[in-house]
Design a protein around this motif. Sequence first.
Motif, short mmCIF file in Angstrom:
data_model
loop_
_atom_site.label_atom_id
_atom_site.label_comp_id
_atom_site.label_asym_id
_atom_site.label_seq_id
_atom_site.Cartn_x
_atom_site.Cartn_y
_atom_site.Cartn_z
N GLU A 51 0.81 -1.22 0.00
CA GLU A 51 0.00 0.00 0.00
C GLU A 51 0.84 1.27 0.00
O GLU A 51 0.32 2.37 0.00
CB GLU A 51 -0.94 0.03 1.22
CG GLU A 51 -2.11 -0.94 1.14
CD GLU A 51 -1.75 -2.30 1.72
OE1 GLU A 51 -0.90 -2.35 2.63
OE2 GLU A 51 -2.30 -3.30 1.24
N GLY A 52 2.17 1.12 0.05
CA GLY A 52 3.04 2.29 0.05
C GLY A 52 3.31 2.87 1.43
O GLY A 52 3.84 3.97 1.57
N VAL A 53 2.97 2.10 2.47
CA VAL A 53 3.18 2.54 3.86
C VAL A 53 4.53 1.99 4.34
O VAL A 53 4.84 0.81 4.13
CB VAL A 53 2.04 2.04 4.77
CG1 VAL A 53 2.30 2.42 6.22
CG2 VAL A 53 0.70 2.58 4.28
N ASP A 54 5.31 2.83 4.99
CA ASP A 54 6.60 2.37 5.49
C ASP A 54 6.40 1.33 6.58
O ASP A 54 5.58 1.49 7.48
CB ASP A 54 7.47 3.53 5.97
CG ASP A 54 6.79 4.45 6.97
OD1 ASP A 54 5.59 4.70 6.82
OD2 ASP A 54 7.47 4.91 7.89
N VAL A 55 7.17 0.25 6.49
CA VAL A 55 7.09 -0.86 7.44
C VAL A 55 8.24 -0.78 8.43
O VAL A 55 8.07 -1.07 9.61
CB VAL A 55 7.13 -2.21 6.68
CG1 VAL A 55 7.13 -3.38 7.65
CG2 VAL A 55 5.96 -2.31 5.72
N TRP A 56 9.42 -0.41 7.95
CA TRP A 56 10.56 -0.22 8.83
C TRP A 56 11.47 0.84 8.22
O TRP A 56 11.41 1.12 7.03
CB TRP A 56 11.33 -1.51 9.09
CG TRP A 56 12.02 -2.09 7.88
CD1 TRP A 56 11.50 -3.01 7.01
CD2 TRP A 56 13.34 -1.79 7.40
NE1 TRP A 56 12.41 -3.29 6.02
CE2 TRP A 56 13.56 -2.56 6.24
CE3 TRP A 56 14.35 -0.95 7.84
CZ2 TRP A 56 14.74 -2.51 5.52
CZ3 TRP A 56 15.53 -0.89 7.12
CH2 TRP A 56 15.71 -1.68 5.98
N GLY A 57 12.28 1.42 9.07
CA GLY A 57 13.23 2.41 8.60
C GLY A 57 14.45 2.49 9.50
O GLY A 57 14.35 2.30 10.71
N ASN A 58 15.58 2.73 8.89
CA ASN A 58 16.83 2.94 9.60
C ASN A 58 17.30 4.33 9.22
O ASN A 58 17.57 4.60 8.05
CB ASN A 58 17.85 1.87 9.17
CG ASN A 58 19.06 1.86 10.05
OD1 ASN A 58 19.15 2.59 11.02
ND2 ASN A 58 20.01 1.01 9.71
N ILE A 59 17.36 5.23 10.18
CA ILE A 59 17.61 6.64 9.92
C ILE A 59 18.90 7.07 10.63
O ILE A 59 19.09 6.75 11.81
CB ILE A 59 16.44 7.50 10.44
CG1 ILE A 59 15.13 7.02 9.82
CG2 ILE A 59 16.68 8.98 10.20
CD1 ILE A 59 13.90 7.47 10.58
N THR A 60 19.74 7.79 9.92
CA THR A 60 20.92 8.39 10.54
C THR A 60 20.81 9.90 10.37
O THR A 60 20.61 10.40 9.26
CB THR A 60 22.22 7.89 9.89
OG1 THR A 60 22.27 6.47 9.99
CG2 THR A 60 23.44 8.50 10.57
N GLY A 85 10.24 7.06 -0.22
CA GLY A 85 9.26 7.01 -1.30
C GLY A 85 7.83 6.89 -0.81
O GLY A 85 6.96 6.41 -1.54
N VAL A 86 7.58 7.33 0.41
CA VAL A 86 6.22 7.31 0.96
C VAL A 86 5.51 8.57 0.48
O VAL A 86 5.98 9.69 0.72
CB VAL A 86 6.23 7.25 2.50
CG1 VAL A 86 4.83 7.38 3.07
CG2 VAL A 86 6.87 5.94 2.97
N VAL A 87 4.39 8.38 -0.23
CA VAL A 87 3.66 9.51 -0.80
C VAL A 87 2.29 9.59 -0.13
O VAL A 87 1.54 8.62 -0.12
CB VAL A 87 3.50 9.34 -2.32
CG1 VAL A 87 2.73 10.50 -2.92
CG2 VAL A 87 4.86 9.21 -2.98
N LEU A 88 1.98 10.75 0.42
CA LEU A 88 0.68 10.99 1.05
C LEU A 88 -0.28 11.60 0.02
O LEU A 88 0.18 12.19 -0.96
CB LEU A 88 0.85 11.92 2.24
CG LEU A 88 1.77 11.44 3.36
CD1 LEU A 88 1.90 12.51 4.43
CD2 LEU A 88 1.26 10.15 3.96
N PRO A 89 -1.58 11.48 0.24
CA PRO A 89 -2.53 12.04 -0.72
C PRO A 89 -2.28 13.52 -1.01
O PRO A 89 -2.36 13.95 -2.16
CB PRO A 89 -3.88 11.83 -0.03
CG PRO A 89 -3.66 10.66 0.86
CD PRO A 89 -2.23 10.76 1.32
N GLN A 90 -1.94 14.32 0.00
CA GLN A 90 -1.72 15.75 -0.22
C GLN A 90 -0.45 16.03 -1.02
O GLN A 90 -0.29 17.10 -1.58
CB GLN A 90 -1.72 16.53 1.09
CG GLN A 90 -0.69 16.10 2.09
CD GLN A 90 -1.20 15.05 3.05
OE1 GLN A 90 -2.07 14.25 2.74
NE2 GLN A 90 -0.67 15.03 4.25
N ASP A 91 0.45 15.04 -1.11
CA ASP A 91 1.66 15.20 -1.93
C ASP A 91 1.33 15.17 -3.42
O ASP A 91 2.10 15.65 -4.23
CB ASP A 91 2.67 14.09 -1.64
CG ASP A 91 3.21 14.15 -0.21
OD1 ASP A 91 3.22 15.24 0.37
OD2 ASP A 91 3.60 13.09 0.30
#
Length: 163
Positions: free
Chosen positions: A24-33, A155-161
């Motif tokens: 569905e384009g929803v982030d499941v996990w993320g590793n952020i620095t 690459g997560v895109v919201l409707p308002q984007d």
Amino acid sequence: MFALFVFNDEKPKKVSVAGEKNEEGVDVWGNITLEFSNNKKAALFYSRADIFPNNAYIGCTKGHVIVPEFRSPDHMEIIRGRSCASAVEEELIEVVQLPYEDDQTYNFLGSAGLRYEADHVYESIRNGKLESDNVTHKFSLTIAEILEEIRRQLGVVLPQDKE
């Protein structure tokens, strides 16, 4: 937010993200620095797919601090030294109990700490303030910019984007 609180609201110089989205384009996990001035950095990880403790670790030159369940901690541990695979050279210096009083039942684990935020908002509004002393408008905009950059890199895109 926690990383920015640790670094006195400094805006990171660089945001690097790796992660995965579902169908569905929803982030499941993320590793952020997050990279800050003077070689300071924050390494953040989140996952909806895996079970991890919700702990925060603050590393310093002479030791580290552990904040268990950092959204609603009841204590933190201050440790001097470093832990190595070959030899443990660390020493628990202090356990700091945090003033956390709540006998209510909540729907979600760790949500009891939100009570303090709600109380602060109520007091601010009651006192006619348009901005929190704890979380300024500038801080909120910095968080929004960082989150937008994280979403962009994932690459997560919201409707308002799409407008």
